[in-house]
Design a protein around this motif. Sequence first.
Motif, short mmCIF file in Angstrom:
data_model
loop_
_atom_site.label_atom_id
_atom_site.label_comp_id
_atom_site.label_asym_id
_atom_site.label_seq_id
_atom_site.Cartn_x
_atom_site.Cartn_y
_atom_site.Cartn_z
N UNK A 162 0.82 -1.21 0.00
CA UNK A 162 0.00 0.00 0.00
C UNK A 162 0.86 1.27 0.00
N UNK A 163 1.96 1.24 0.74
CA UNK A 163 2.86 2.40 0.72
C UNK A 163 3.51 2.53 -0.66
N UNK A 164 3.79 1.39 -1.30
CA UNK A 164 4.35 1.42 -2.65
C UNK A 164 3.39 2.09 -3.62
N UNK A 165 2.09 1.83 -3.45
CA UNK A 165 1.09 2.48 -4.29
C UNK A 165 1.19 4.00 -4.19
N UNK A 166 1.25 4.49 -2.97
CA UNK A 166 1.31 5.93 -2.78
C UNK A 166 2.58 6.52 -3.38
#
Length: 858
Positions: free
Chosen positions: A97-101
């Motif tokens: 999820x942090x990679x998405x951001x």
Amino acid sequence: MIRTSTVLRNQLVRSTVNCKAACPAIVSSARVSSKTPVSVRFYSTRSTVIQLLNNIGSKREVEQYLKYFTSVSQQQFAVIKVGGAIITQQLPELASCLAFLYHVGLYPIVLHGTGPQINEILENEGVEPDYIDGIRITDERTMAVVRKCFLEQNLKLVTALEKMGVRARPITAGVFQADYLDKDKYQLVGSITGVNKAPVEASIQAGALPILTSLAETSSGQILNVNADVAAGEIARVFEPLKIVYLNEKGGIINGNTGEKVSAINLDEEYEDLLKESWVKYGTKLKIKEIRDLLMHLPRSSSVAIIDVNDLQKELFTDSGAGTLIRRGYKLLVRNSLEEFQQPDLLRAALNRDVEISSGSTSVASYLKALESVKFKAYGDEPLEVLAIVRDDTTGVAKLDKFLASKAGWLNNVTDNIFTAIRKDYSALQWTVKEDDPNTAWFFAKADGSFAKNGHILFWYGAESIEQVSSLIENFSKQVAGKQSGIFKSGSQTRSFSTHRNIQGGVFSRQFKRGLATSAKANPPLRDGSNTSKSRVALIGARGFTGQNLISMIDQHPYLELTHVSSRELKGQKLKGYNKKEIVYENLQIEDIKKMEANNEVDVWIMALPNGVCKPFVDAIENTSGAGTSKIIDLSADYRFDTTGDWVYGLPELNDRQAIANARKISNPGCYATAAQVAIKPLVEYCSGLPSIFGVSGYSGAGTKPSPKNDINVLRDNLIPYSLTDHVHEREISSQLGLPVAFMPHVAQWFQGITETISIPLKKPMTARDIRNIYQDQYQGEQLITVSGEAPFVKDISGKHGVVVGAFAVNAKQDRVVVVATIDNLLKGASTQCLQNINLAMKYDEYAGIPDDLVIRG
């Protein structure tokens, strides 16, 4: 400069699965060459991720939030506080999820705790963790463990991010300055006195996510332990982010009385009453107080979200959000007269959002003058970002005359608060919205029923009787007579009634026509209705059961007319069951088809032929000189696996209705395949393995050609399995869902109707209630899909035009769910679906010609 890498792109599959946005085709397109220039790679990847985000929300939502978040400096986007248990239990999901951001160009400041890991080490060493007032007593021995755990967990998170190609910088010291909180009482526990922004800003400027611990230092260099929630709050005070996110295992604040998750808390309006609630105590009360203290020092646009890690993208990029959203908001004000408005300019500004006023059809002054002579009640927040005006009405149901919200009002969910306040005051309400309003789905969620006509939708809740609803509809129809707007530009719309809930134990749909429906999460129905001219239909292969049902439904259709019916066995006989005109069966050959197409004699060709037979007919239509205006609907499996893009798969509830409406050639799905896709689709992203489908059909599914599968003597007291592997429907279901399935079909002794019992393995523990909610969200407003808490019976679906999905039985480990779906194989499994596709392709109302009294209701 923001950098990206091929490694991250190749990890996007993991990101999309964990962040609830799986889309294999888009993920594949995200893999670009490492030789591509960095700037090109970044924008290509950013575009890809935006498309992926569209799978969890609408394009409008994603674009407005991206614009909202990028309107401030990168370090002001968000502070995300991560509980220590999440790093232990949900590290892959967190990293994804942090990679998405990161991948979309957003740089949250991440701060994590490590409480559970510290407790585990201390307990293994025989040391009992000691707390006073919820604060850990940190002696030198404990501090050694605290520091070690923080460094290990920080490195673990940074490493997980870097494996996904995300640049991340561990910042384990140098940010927080502190004094002893109470050295004698708590020992090495700190109270933050200052925050050094430089390390965080340097990390973001270098294109790396800053990953912080909550360790602080005194001026002399002594390390002190600080509560991670407190540290996150201090970081937020310094950077003033738009979003502050607390990730925890519960995924929000739970109402101790109801067990439900609290969706939103508006502190200015609810704080005092909330603290009086019996379930708000101990840690919950402390957390709410701390968050209020934090938000009181931040811009009013800031908010705190307490959510599960898997809901991070949903919280950030959709209107519905996730978990518990806490913001200051504004106190809601209720006015009963124009004199009570303290700031007339704010009132005028709010009214100017109204379409009729902004277009010049009427003026603010004229509207206010008219308002003086009627009894009304106005609702709004202090700056009037949302204004609602409710008036009495002759129907006895109050009318929401105006509901005007700014972008900020929608983004900050002030709209929900206003509507809740209205609902407390009015047990019944009606209101009207244009069909092209971008917030139509929100209004559907608030209503008990709806009625659409001439580009407008009437909504209501609380109507107590059929007579009362009839009066509402009659008055509404008079008001919109002759009006046109939105996407439906001409023609009267029939079949426009919808009840979203049963009223007085009865089902209104048997008395009225079905309504425009929309879903916040699924494929919103496209109901056109712009075409009111007649269309000529040629039915090729009319002898079978499906052909007979189509003939009956076309006979009742307001705009379709049969002109040709072809059957080799019945040539020369009069067509029975069709009353619009006398039709005689023909035995049409290829040359006949070519001639009819060349002379423009047919608007819609329906191929109701066995598998492998219709290609010559299709080729004849396509290769005829001057061809190109007629539509082709194929009921066989011949074109369900088309990869050329020439054919569109016609399952309206799961596919793009606009694509179906624009297609010339439509492949009608199979009966088993329709029910299975409806039953599995909502759980595809949660599925951890191979779904198994045990299907049983009545013998009409075996066709009219004699065989053991339709011989009632063979079927009596029997169940016949067949094609237990590699069935054509198994391949169809798998190809459409993008997920392999196992399908085991059987034939039983009843005539028509299918039941499928489907076992689906789950990635994470889920309750039956969680799963049912997912299905209800997916199919909200779909007219031919019913979601039931009970397992549906096949006898109840026979002769009905929809699909019923239910049961949702979860095993003790909560890692497998069994779903039951039923469908009539001759109707929604074939002819009803064919009629839906014809209606869409010909720009009729999607449900024209489908009998109301045979639709399954929830």
